[in-house]
Design a protein around this motif. Structure first.
Motif, short mmCIF file in Angstrom:
data_model
loop_
_atom_site.label_atom_id
_atom_site.label_comp_id
_atom_site.label_asym_id
_atom_site.label_seq_id
_atom_site.Cartn_x
_atom_site.Cartn_y
_atom_site.Cartn_z
N SER A 95 3.27 -47.95 81.37
CA SER A 95 2.63 -47.42 82.58
C SER A 95 2.88 -48.33 83.78
N LEU A 96 2.85 -49.64 83.57
CA LEU A 96 3.14 -50.56 84.67
C LEU A 96 4.61 -50.46 85.09
N LEU A 97 5.50 -50.26 84.14
CA LEU A 97 6.91 -50.13 84.46
C LEU A 97 7.15 -48.93 85.37
N LEU A 98 6.55 -47.80 85.03
CA LEU A 98 6.69 -46.61 85.86
C LEU A 98 5.87 -46.70 87.14
N GLY A 99 4.63 -47.12 86.97
CA GLY A 99 3.72 -47.10 88.11
C GLY A 99 4.05 -48.12 89.18
N SER A 100 4.55 -49.28 88.79
CA SER A 100 4.89 -50.30 89.79
C SER A 100 6.00 -49.80 90.71
N ALA A 101 6.94 -49.02 90.17
CA ALA A 101 7.99 -48.46 91.02
C ALA A 101 7.41 -47.46 92.03
N VAL A 102 6.40 -46.70 91.59
CA VAL A 102 5.73 -45.79 92.51
C VAL A 102 5.00 -46.59 93.60
N GLY A 136 -6.34 -44.23 69.81
CA GLY A 136 -5.48 -43.63 68.81
C GLY A 136 -4.90 -42.29 69.20
N LEU A 137 -5.02 -41.92 70.47
CA LEU A 137 -4.48 -40.67 70.97
C LEU A 137 -3.10 -40.91 71.58
N PRO A 138 -2.28 -39.88 71.71
CA PRO A 138 -0.96 -40.08 72.33
C PRO A 138 -1.07 -40.37 73.82
N ALA A 139 -0.36 -41.41 74.25
CA ALA A 139 -0.33 -41.76 75.66
C ALA A 139 0.76 -41.02 76.42
N GLY A 140 1.56 -40.22 75.69
CA GLY A 140 2.69 -39.54 76.28
C GLY A 140 2.36 -38.64 77.46
N PRO A 141 1.32 -37.79 77.38
CA PRO A 141 1.05 -36.90 78.52
C PRO A 141 0.80 -37.64 79.83
N ALA A 142 0.00 -38.69 79.79
CA ALA A 142 -0.26 -39.45 81.02
C ALA A 142 1.01 -40.15 81.50
N LEU A 143 1.80 -40.69 80.58
CA LEU A 143 3.05 -41.34 80.97
C LEU A 143 4.05 -40.35 81.54
N GLN A 144 4.06 -39.15 80.99
CA GLN A 144 4.97 -38.13 81.52
C GLN A 144 4.58 -37.73 82.94
N LEU A 145 3.29 -37.60 83.18
CA LEU A 145 2.84 -37.31 84.55
C LEU A 145 3.18 -38.47 85.48
N LEU A 146 3.06 -39.69 84.99
CA LEU A 146 3.42 -40.85 85.80
C LEU A 146 4.92 -40.87 86.08
N ALA A 147 5.73 -40.48 85.09
CA ALA A 147 7.17 -40.39 85.31
C ALA A 147 7.51 -39.31 86.33
N ALA A 148 6.80 -38.19 86.27
CA ALA A 148 7.01 -37.13 87.27
C ALA A 148 6.63 -37.61 88.66
N LEU A 149 5.56 -38.38 88.74
CA LEU A 149 5.15 -38.96 90.03
C LEU A 149 6.22 -39.92 90.55
N LEU A 150 6.83 -40.70 89.64
CA LEU A 150 7.91 -41.61 90.04
C LEU A 150 9.11 -40.82 90.55
N ALA A 151 9.46 -39.73 89.85
CA ALA A 151 10.59 -38.91 90.30
C ALA A 151 10.33 -38.34 91.69
N LEU A 152 9.12 -37.89 91.94
CA LEU A 152 8.78 -37.37 93.26
C LEU A 152 8.86 -38.47 94.32
N ALA A 153 8.39 -39.67 93.97
CA ALA A 153 8.46 -40.79 94.91
C ALA A 153 9.90 -41.17 95.20
N CYS A 154 10.75 -41.16 94.18
CA CYS A 154 12.17 -41.52 94.38
C CYS A 154 12.87 -40.53 95.30
N ILE A 155 12.43 -39.27 95.26
CA ILE A 155 13.04 -38.26 96.12
C ILE A 155 12.50 -38.34 97.55
N ALA A 156 11.19 -38.50 97.68
CA ALA A 156 10.56 -38.37 98.99
C ALA A 156 10.48 -39.68 99.77
N CYS A 157 10.15 -40.78 99.09
CA CYS A 157 9.83 -42.01 99.82
C CYS A 157 10.99 -42.59 100.61
#
Length: 226
Positions: free
Chosen positions: A137-144, A191-212
């Motif tokens: 999450s920090l790897l993706l979120g720090s780029a955002v 013990g739950l999958p962290a994938g959904p939140a990470l995927q949303l964070l990755a989508a946020l990063l993709a949007l930031a890479c396009i717009a920022c």
């Protein structure tokens, strides 16, 4: 693309000449995260519950510390004018050189924080899947965060109180990344999958890479024109 690589090499070379700057952001991150548990009772459950939010808030503050007056010196010494002229002569949009600046800033600010995060996470008892989720999450979120701070710094370039303006602009925009990063770690702790939140964070990063980069380029053109 040669212009982008030249900008990247320039930023890394300048940072290499000031090694204390490289350690300052990681040290600030460690200090904020390490001092917070001292105000709480030494309960492992409480520390594990609050740890993800504390680490994410410390990472956000470290990025803001580095990016508050990001373009002020470049604006004063004329580097932004030269960069804009170089982009025009190379028939490149200003957004591409600015994207190279974002990459360099992420390497110089976020990477030291990422290297320090596993050590700080130990005092919050974040291990195994929770630590993996935190690092992802920090790897993706720090780029955002770096790109949001870059756009805010471009909007505030040359203005009095630029650091405060950058802070006020970034904090509400960074809230989704902070919430998603924290939710990912909490899910892993339970013990739950962290994938959904990470995927949303990755989508946020993709949007930031396009717009920022484009938004920052528009702001810098206005600052140079003024």
């Amino acid at each position: 693309m040669n212009l982008c690589l030249a900008i990247l090499r320039r930023e890394l070379a300048l940072a290499w000449q000031r090694p204390a700057e490289l350690a300052r952001h990681a040290l600030f991150f460690v200090m904020v995260a390490a001092l917070f548990p001292l105000s709480l009772r030494p309960d492992p459950a409480t520390l594990a519950l609050l740890g993800p939010g504390v680490l994410w808030a410390a990472a956000l503050l470290a990025v803001l510390l580095a990016c508050g007056r990001w373009f002020d010196e470049d604006l004063r010494n004329g580097w932004l004018d030269q960069c804009q002229l170089a982009a025009q002569s190379a028939e490149l949009p200003l957004a591409l050189p600015l994207a190279a600046r974002f990459v360099a800033q992420w390497l110089l600010v976020a990477v030291p924080v990422l290297l320090a995060a596993p050590l700080v996470a130990l005092q919050f008892d974040l291990q195994g899947p929770a630590l993996v989720a935190l690092m992802a999450s920090l790897l993706l979120g720090s780029a955002v965060l770096v790109q949001l701070a870059g756009v805010a710094a471009a909007l505030a370039a040359g203005l009095r109180g630029a650091s405060l303006l950058t802070l006020m602009m970034v904090l509400p925009l960074a809230t989704p990344a902070l919430v998603l990063g924290t939710l990912a770690v909490h899910a892993a702790q339970q013990g739950l999958p962290a994938g959904p939140a990470l995927q949303l964070l990755a989508a946020l990063l993709a949007l930031a890479c396009i717009a920022c980069p484009w938004l920052g380029a528009v702001a810098l053109k206005q600052a140079v024109g003024d």
